[in-house]
Design an enzyme around this catalytic site. Structure first.
Site, mmCIF file in Angstrom:
data_model
loop_
_atom_site.group_PDB
_atom_site.id
_atom_site.type_symbol
_atom_site.label_atom_id
_atom_site.label_comp_id
_atom_site.label_asym_id
_atom_site.label_seq_id
_atom_site.Cartn_x
_atom_site.Cartn_y
_atom_site.Cartn_z
ATOM 1 N N LYS A 281 0.886 -1.417 0.004
ATOM 2 C CA LYS A 281 0.045 -0.313 -0.120
ATOM 3 C C LYS A 281 1.244 1.645 -0.550
ATOM 4 O O LYS A 281 1.973 0.856 0.770
ATOM 5 C CB LYS A 281 -1.110 -0.133 1.105
ATOM 6 C CG LYS A 281 -2.117 -0.324 0.607
ATOM 7 C CD LYS A 281 -3.642 0.017 2.134
ATOM 8 C CE LYS A 281 -4.294 -0.892 1.800
ATOM 9 N NZ LYS A 281 -6.124 -0.426 3.096
ATOM 10 N N GLU A 369 -19.031 -7.387 10.306
ATOM 11 C CA GLU A 369 -20.022 -6.533 10.938
ATOM 12 C C GLU A 369 -20.923 -7.584 11.372
ATOM 13 O O GLU A 369 -21.579 -7.426 12.298
ATOM 14 C CB GLU A 369 -20.960 -5.646 10.191
ATOM 15 C CG GLU A 369 -19.701 -4.399 9.213
ATOM 16 C CD GLU A 369 -18.843 -4.328 7.335
ATOM 17 O OE1 GLU A 369 -18.122 -3.477 7.764
ATOM 18 O OE2 GLU A 369 -19.355 -5.270 7.106
ATOM 19 N N ARG A 397 -24.564 -3.775 6.186
ATOM 20 C CA ARG A 397 -24.460 -5.501 6.088
ATOM 21 C C ARG A 397 -25.101 -6.890 7.439
ATOM 22 O O ARG A 397 -24.898 -7.949 7.610
ATOM 23 C CB ARG A 397 -22.946 -6.214 6.186
ATOM 24 C CG ARG A 397 -22.926 -5.318 4.534
ATOM 25 C CD ARG A 397 -21.545 -5.480 4.063
ATOM 26 N NE ARG A 397 -20.228 -4.972 5.000
ATOM 27 C CZ ARG A 397 -19.323 -3.929 4.741
ATOM 28 N NH1 ARG A 397 -18.893 -4.635 2.348
ATOM 29 N NH2 ARG A 397 -18.201 -3.091 5.286
#
Length: 640
Positions: A281, A369, A397
């Site tokens: 990243k 979640e 979700r």
């Protein structure tokens, strides 16, 4: 500049390896320059430049299909698919979205996306459609190691391996969600990533085979068997082969030659394949490499001598999430039952300090979640006081768990902190937190609340940790209002289901929910300058609603207006209307100020609040319109 000559992916075909490498550098610089001005997802996009180039060089995504998981890594893809000239409008009102968007490019953006985990399932659907139609195309899903741990991703993998469609799943392994990845899968990928012995052995086998002018099928099979056996010993994490996938890699995601060679090999293989690609990243931009979480969704920044200087904050007030986290930390120091849970968002929800002080009472569930909410229910059933902090758009979700584990199992004291509720701005329609009031208000046994200021926030959190019931407190991605808006009326002891009149008046009333209270007070000030005394009420609770106060207001006020930073359908205003209708007073609710039934594209939060009249001037304008309509009706009646 090579990038200026790339009008579509077909233009990559004539470039040499050296030119492709130069193009990667130009793309990385272009992304950094633009995000420095507009803000956006910098670290994730810098990590996939070479991978995206290689994919567009090898595959024809006018025929084949490319699906990005989440989509926050699609900037290189946009630059290569005819959107380079508009790229400086990224995340700006009327400009390019920061995510894949079918409205922008129906040909290359197969899905409008913004949430993690679904790429394998949607890509599998595309692959199965091609299979059913007899089309010999390849579907590619690019998913991160953090998202691969989400339940729907594993469901997609489980199904994909059994149907044998031409699906290529690229595992973009960068060791990160927004913060670091968590869980057993993350540890498995680390073992694979660091297995230099296996990588070196694989290269040596390839080199040896390539030097042989002829190789018999028996020798090839023997070498493949030996290679797989050594892989099982050295890299014991290829459980995905048991899903029915052929697993390749790990491959260096910043080595274009290796990527191109591997993807060309993949094109010759049918059936489901997983390619493990290791990336970094922020690759190529040192500040983002050192602190990728800071550049996940970065605000605009200034580049000076290779360093990043954040622009001055517009306010010294804390963000809502930070204020909530500080209060939770105070409560945890007094009650050892208080535990904190988040889903891959410890920094975004302000819980890093809680993690540092109480590591044994902090849980990052990763991008899961549903699991986070269900686990919170289990902790509550076990006598704990869990606080589950999740963004509104991602809490969607967990809808089944909100019903099945919380609403259905009465009296479980789970406190939900619904961060980023309401209009979020530049992340656009995939991230607008507009629907939490509506999707939770229909469920029994849930308390729904929203504070107007930090005083109400503290009162609501304390209430949520005291009552034997699940409760959700929503607040926006914004700073907490300065001062204490509601203390002037001395109504701070928080009582369940009780709203507060924070400004009296007799010429009408604005009933504001949560973060819209300051705008309502501002509107009352504007109307006061015109000689009108308009009452302002902090609604505080959408469920249970303060029905007695709403009825009292409707009986004594000439009109009521409700305002909320959420969707109109099924929201706070709907709750007030339903309550008044039951008492025969529905006609007094003259206007519901909320977001209408439409998808809201990206623009700054301030622009969006103005668009939907959730500002002082907007609310004052709506109040004048209500009064004008009332006068017209009265005059019409008098004329009769």
């Amino acid at each position: 500049m090579i990038l200026e000559q790339i009008k579509s992916p077909e233009d990559l075909g004539g470039l040499t390896a050296a030119q492709l490498q130069s193009l990667a550098g130009e793309i990385r610089q272009r992304i950094t320059d633009v995000v420095a001005q507009t803000g956006g997802h910098l670290a994730s996009n810098l990590g996939v430049v070479e991978l995206t180039l290689a994919l567009h060089r090898v595959f024809d995504f006018k025929q084949d299909h490319l699906v990005f998981d989440v989509g926050h890594q699609c900037y290189t893809h946009k630059l290569l698919t005819g959107r380079e000239a508009e790229f400086n409008t990224l995340r700006q009102e009327g400009g390019l979205s920061g995510f894949p968007n079918r409205r922008e490019s129906p040909l290359y953006d197969r899905f409008t996306t913004g949430h993690a985990g679904v790429s394998i399932s949607t890509a599998l659907g595309l692959a199965l459609a091609d299979k059913a139609a007899g089309r010999p195309h390849r579907t590619v899903a690019v998913i991160g190691d953090g998202a691969l741990g989400s339940g729907v991703a594993l469901e997609g993998l489980n199904h994909a391996g059994s149907v044998k469609a031409n699906l290529l799943v690229i595992l973009n392994d960068n060791k990160m969600c927004i913060s670091g990845t968590v869980g057993a899968l993350a540890h498995a990928f680390t073992r694979a990533r660091t297995s230099d012995l296996y990588r070196d052995f694989s290269k040596e086998v390839r080199r040896m085979v390539q030097t042989m002018p002829v190789i018999g099928s028996q020798l090839r099979q023997t070498l493949s068997t030996v290679k797989d056996a050594i892989k099982d010993v050295i890299v014991p994490d290829h459980a995905f082969e048991h899903f029915g996938f052929r697993v390749l890699g790990p491959v260096n995601g910043h080595n274009l030659r290796e990527l191109l060679r591997t993807l060309e090999e993949v094109r010759t293989i049918s059936g489901p394949i997983m390619l493990h690609v290791c990336t970094e990243k922020g690759h190529g931009f040192d500040p983002a490499v050192r602190n990728p979480a800071d550049y996940h969704s970065a605000s605009p920044f200034i580049e000076q001598n290779g360093k990043v200087v954040p622009r001055a904050a517009a306010s010294q007030q804390p963000a809502w999430g930070d204020a909530a986290a500080r209060i939770i930390l105070e409560m945890a120091s007094a009650d050892e039952r208080v535990m904190a849970i988040t889903a891959a968002m410890p920094a975004g929800t302000g819980l890093c300090a809680f993690e540092e002080q109480y590591p044994e009472r902090f849980f990052d569930a990763g991008i899961a979640e549903s699991h986070a909410v269900a686990m919170a229910a289990g902790l509550a059933a076990g006598g704990m006081r869990p606080v589950c902090a999740i963004y509104s758009t991602f809490l969607q979700r967990s809808y089944d768990q909100l019903f099945h584990e919380l609403a259905l199992n009465e009296n479980l004291p789970v406190l939900m902190l619904v961060d980023r509720a309401g209009l979020v701005g530049a992340d656009g329609m995939t991230h607008q937190g507009l629907y939490d009031i509506a999707y939770m208000r229909s469920l029994p046994n849930l308390v729904l609340a929203a504070p107007a200021d930090e005083g109400e926030l503290g009162g609501l959190i304390r209430l949520g940790l005291e009552i034997e019931q699940s409760m959700a407190i929503r607040y926006p991605r914004d700073v907490v209002p300065a001062g204490d808006l509601c203390q002037a009326e001395g109504e701070h002891p928080m009582r369940l289901g009780r709203a507060a009149v924070i400004r009296p008046g007799t010429d009408g009333a604005i009933v504001a929910y949560g973060s819209t209270v300051p705008a309502a007070l501002g509107a009352a000030d504007l109307l006061a300058a015109e000689g009108l005394k308009v009452a302002v009420i902090s609604g505080r609770f959408a469920k249970p609603l303060d029905e007695d106060l709403m009825a009292e207001l409707a009986e004594v006020q000439p009109w009521l207006i409700t305002v909320e930073d959420g969707c109109q359908a099924g929201g706070f205003g709907s709750a007030v209307l339903e309550s008044l209708q039951r008492r025969g007073l529905a006609g007094k609710l003259a206007d519901i100020v909320a977001v209408p039934d439409e998808l809201v594209e990206h623009a700054s939060r301030g622009v969006l609040l103005e668009r939907f009249d959730m500002t002082a001037t907007g609310l004052a304008r709506r109040a004048r319109r209500v009064m004008a309509a009332s006068d017209d009706v009265k005059q019409s009646g008098d004329n009769k």
